[in-house]
Design a protein around this motif. Structure first.
Motif, PDB file in Angstrom:
ATOM      1  N   GLN A 176      -5.970  25.987  -6.228  1.00  0.00           N
ATOM      2  CA  GLN A 176      -5.432  25.183  -5.124  1.00  0.00           C
ATOM      3  C   GLN A 176      -4.012  24.702  -5.397  1.00  0.00           C
ATOM      4  N   GLY A 177      -3.662  24.529  -6.669  1.00  0.00           N
ATOM      5  CA  GLY A 177      -2.335  24.034  -7.003  1.00  0.00           C
ATOM      6  C   GLY A 177      -1.349  25.119  -7.387  1.00  0.00           C
ATOM      7  N   THR A 178      -1.781  26.382  -7.317  1.00  0.00           N
ATOM      8  CA  THR A 178      -0.921  27.501  -7.709  1.00  0.00           C
ATOM      9  C   THR A 178      -0.026  27.917  -6.552  1.00  0.00           C
ATOM     10  N   ALA A 179       1.194  28.331  -6.872  1.00  0.00           N
ATOM     11  CA  ALA A 179       2.129  28.812  -5.853  1.00  0.00           C
ATOM     12  C   ALA A 179       2.753  30.113  -6.340  1.00  0.00           C
ATOM     13  N   THR A 180       1.903  31.093  -6.686  1.00  0.00           N
ATOM     14  CA  THR A 180       2.423  32.357  -7.208  1.00  0.00           C
ATOM     15  C   THR A 180       2.983  33.231  -6.096  1.00  0.00           C
ATOM     16  N   THR A 181       3.997  34.016  -6.432  1.00  0.00           N
ATOM     17  CA  THR A 181       4.536  34.997  -5.487  1.00  0.00           C
ATOM     18  C   THR A 181       4.049  36.408  -5.826  1.00  0.00           C
ATOM     19  N   ARG A 182       3.194  36.538  -6.838  1.00  0.00           N
ATOM     20  CA  ARG A 182       2.736  37.865  -7.261  1.00  0.00           C
ATOM     21  C   ARG A 182       1.736  38.448  -6.263  1.00  0.00           C
ATOM     22  N   TRP A 183       0.902  37.621  -5.664  1.00  0.00           N
ATOM     23  CA  TRP A 183      -0.071  38.054  -4.654  1.00  0.00           C
ATOM     24  C   TRP A 183      -0.285  36.906  -3.674  1.00  0.00           C
ATOM     25  N   PRO A 184       0.755  36.612  -2.875  1.00  0.00           N
ATOM     26  CA  PRO A 184       0.730  35.419  -2.013  1.00  0.00           C
ATOM     27  C   PRO A 184      -0.339  35.442  -0.926  1.00  0.00           C
ATOM     28  N   VAL A 185      -0.605  36.609  -0.341  1.00  0.00           N
ATOM     29  CA  VAL A 185      -1.589  36.664   0.743  1.00  0.00           C
ATOM     30  C   VAL A 185      -2.996  36.472   0.187  1.00  0.00           C
ATOM     31  N   ALA A 186      -3.293  37.137  -0.935  1.00  0.00           N
ATOM     32  CA  ALA A 186      -4.600  36.955  -1.570  1.00  0.00           C
ATOM     33  C   ALA A 186      -4.783  35.499  -2.003  1.00  0.00           C
ATOM     34  N   LEU A 187      -3.715  34.879  -2.489  1.00  0.00           N
ATOM     35  CA  LEU A 187      -3.811  33.488  -2.913  1.00  0.00           C
ATOM     36  C   LEU A 187      -4.229  32.596  -1.747  1.00  0.00           C
ATOM     37  N   GLN A 188      -3.674  32.854  -0.573  1.00  0.00           N
ATOM     38  CA  GLN A 188      -4.069  32.071   0.600  1.00  0.00           C
ATOM     39  C   GLN A 188      -5.567  32.203   0.856  1.00  0.00           C
ATOM     40  N   GLY A 189      -6.077  33.432   0.698  1.00  0.00           N
ATOM     41  CA  GLY A 189      -7.502  33.656   0.908  1.00  0.00           C
ATOM     42  C   GLY A 189      -8.356  32.945  -0.127  1.00  0.00           C
ATOM     43  N   LEU A 190      -7.928  32.990  -1.389  1.00  0.00           N
ATOM     44  CA  LEU A 190      -8.674  32.324  -2.456  1.00  0.00           C
ATOM     45  C   LEU A 190      -8.668  30.814  -2.257  1.00  0.00           C
ATOM     46  N   GLN A 191      -7.528  30.281  -1.802  1.00  0.00           N
ATOM     47  CA  GLN A 191      -7.447  28.846  -1.538  1.00  0.00           C
ATOM     48  C   GLN A 191      -8.346  28.470  -0.354  1.00  0.00           C
ATOM     49  N   ALA A 192      -8.341  29.290   0.684  1.00  0.00           N
ATOM     50  CA  ALA A 192      -9.181  29.011   1.848  1.00  0.00           C
ATOM     51  C   ALA A 192     -10.666  29.075   1.485  1.00  0.00           C
ATOM     52  N   ALA A 193     -11.007  29.899   0.496  1.00  0.00           N
ATOM     53  CA  ALA A 193     -12.396  30.007   0.054  1.00  0.00           C
ATOM     54  C   ALA A 193     -12.832  28.810  -0.777  1.00  0.00           C
ATOM     55  N   GLY A 194     -11.886  27.936  -1.119  1.00  0.00           N
ATOM     56  CA  GLY A 194     -12.210  26.719  -1.840  1.00  0.00           C
ATOM     57  C   GLY A 194     -12.453  26.893  -3.326  1.00  0.00           C
ATOM     58  N   LEU A 195     -11.935  27.965  -3.904  1.00  0.00           N
ATOM     59  CA  LEU A 195     -12.152  28.218  -5.328  1.00  0.00           C
ATOM     60  C   LEU A 195     -11.310  27.269  -6.175  1.00  0.00           C
ATOM     61  N   GLY A 196     -11.863  26.871  -7.330  1.00  0.00           N
ATOM     62  CA  GLY A 196     -11.132  25.974  -8.213  1.00  0.00           C
ATOM     63  C   GLY A 196     -10.273  26.697  -9.228  1.00  0.00           C
ATOM     64  N   ALA A 197     -10.879  27.640  -9.953  1.00  0.00           N
ATOM     65  CA  ALA A 197     -10.172  28.445 -10.949  1.00  0.00           C
ATOM     66  C   ALA A 197     -10.707  29.867 -10.889  1.00  0.00           C
ATOM     67  N   VAL A 198      -9.851  30.829 -11.216  1.00  0.00           N
ATOM     68  CA  VAL A 198     -10.234  32.245 -11.207  1.00  0.00           C
ATOM     69  C   VAL A 198      -9.715  32.892 -12.476  1.00  0.00           C
ATOM     70  N   PHE A 199     -10.558  33.723 -13.093  1.00  0.00           N
ATOM     71  CA  PHE A 199     -10.186  34.435 -14.315  1.00  0.00           C
ATOM     72  C   PHE A 199     -10.590  35.907 -14.151  1.00  0.00           C
ATOM     73  N   ALA A 200      -9.631  36.804 -14.253  1.00  0.00           N
ATOM     74  CA  ALA A 200      -9.886  38.231 -14.060  1.00  0.00           C
ATOM     75  C   ALA A 200      -9.665  38.991 -15.366  1.00  0.00           C
ATOM     76  N   PHE A 201     -10.623  39.856 -15.699  1.00  0.00           N
ATOM     77  CA  PHE A 201     -10.565  40.633 -16.940  1.00  0.00           C
ATOM     78  C   PHE A 201     -10.666  42.118 -16.618  1.00  0.00           C
ATOM     79  N   PRO A 202      -9.715  42.926 -17.123  1.00  0.00           N
ATOM     80  CA  PRO A 202      -9.722  44.354 -16.791  1.00  0.00           C
ATOM     81  C   PRO A 202     -10.827  45.104 -17.527  1.00  0.00           C
ATOM     82  N   MET A 203     -11.488  46.009 -16.811  1.00  0.00           N
ATOM     83  CA  MET A 203     -12.489  46.888 -17.421  1.00  0.00           C
ATOM     84  C   MET A 203     -11.863  48.242 -17.709  1.00  0.00           C
TER      85      MET A 203
END
Length: 235
Positions: free
Chosen positions: A87-114
């Motif tokens: 909610q407090g992030t303002a990244t420009t790396r994936w701005p549209v996806a960030l809007q979606g993640l914020q709208a979904a109400g997520l607190g923190a996200v951690f992604a790990f490559p397989m």
């Protein structure tokens, strides 16, 4: 949690069958609310393999629909992507996806490559309801679990590809299958003359503009409710 718990979770992932829940071992040993596992991009296509809950499924769907987000960045860079305060992030790396993640109400996200060998397979997405860091020790555990699950996900992806090649496209289609997205992209390509990659981009754009998921719009294209030869009908 001790090392025995982690070893048991890793062993469980190595021994899982196709019908087993691949997400559960992550929840057993990590302080997260939910997890989603997906194949991302080529060569296996973008599809959610499993999700622990609706919010995890939505986390994946947002990124797969838009073609951007933490999981894509993790695959592209080969490193975990840690977002401790969505909610407090303002990244420009994936701005549209960030809007979606914020709208979904997520607190923190951690992604790990397989990865398996030199193959990029997909990503494991973890989320929490509230903001917070994932300590280095837990990141190391997440990497170990992601490495363990990559073999099973690769096997499933290859089994689906072999089934498609043998003319059994419905075999092993899971709850989160995006098969209709691929079918709709092919139909849209025939209707518009665009190539398949551009057709998928058009499909994503129309879905985003209409406030719909790509899977939802794709289902209408496959059912011929929406025909892109008449652009007004796609609105």
């Amino acid at each position: 949690m001790d090392g025995d718990d982690l070893a048991a979770a890793v062993a469980a992932l190595h021994g899982r069958d196709a019908d087993d829940d691949l997400c559960a071992p992550f929840l057993d040993v990590l302080p997260v609310t939910g997890v989603a596992i997906s194949t991302v991009g080529n060569p296996f296509g973008s599809e959610t393999v499993c999700a622990s809950d609706d919010a995890a499924a939505r986390l994946d769907e947002i990124q797969l629909d838009l073609g951007e987000g933490p999981c894509w960045e993790a695959i592209q860079t080969g490193f975990p992507v840690i977002v401790p305060d969505v909610q407090g992030t303002a990244t420009t790396r994936w701005p549209v996806a960030l809007q979606g993640l914020q709208a979904a109400g997520l607190g923190a996200v951690f992604a790990f490559p397989m990865r398996f060998g030199t193959l990029d397979i997909g990503a494991v997405d973890l989320y929490t309801d509230g903001p917070g860091a994932l300590p280095a020790e837990h990141q190391a555990r997440a990497v170990a679990l992601t490495t363990a699950v990559s073999r099973r996900v690769l096997q499933q992806a290859l089994e689906r590809a072999e089934a498609d090649a043998e003319g059994h496209p419905g075999l092993d289609a899971g709850r989160y299958s995006r098969r209709e997205v691929h079918q709709a992209s092919g139909m849209l390509a025939a209707q518009t003359g665009a190539d398949v990659d551009d057709s998928l981009l058009i499909l994503r754009g129309h879905a985003y503009a209409a406030g719909r998921s790509v899977r939802d719009l794709a289902a209408d294209v496959v059912a011929r409710v929406v025909d892109f030869t008449d652009h007004d009908a796609a609105s």
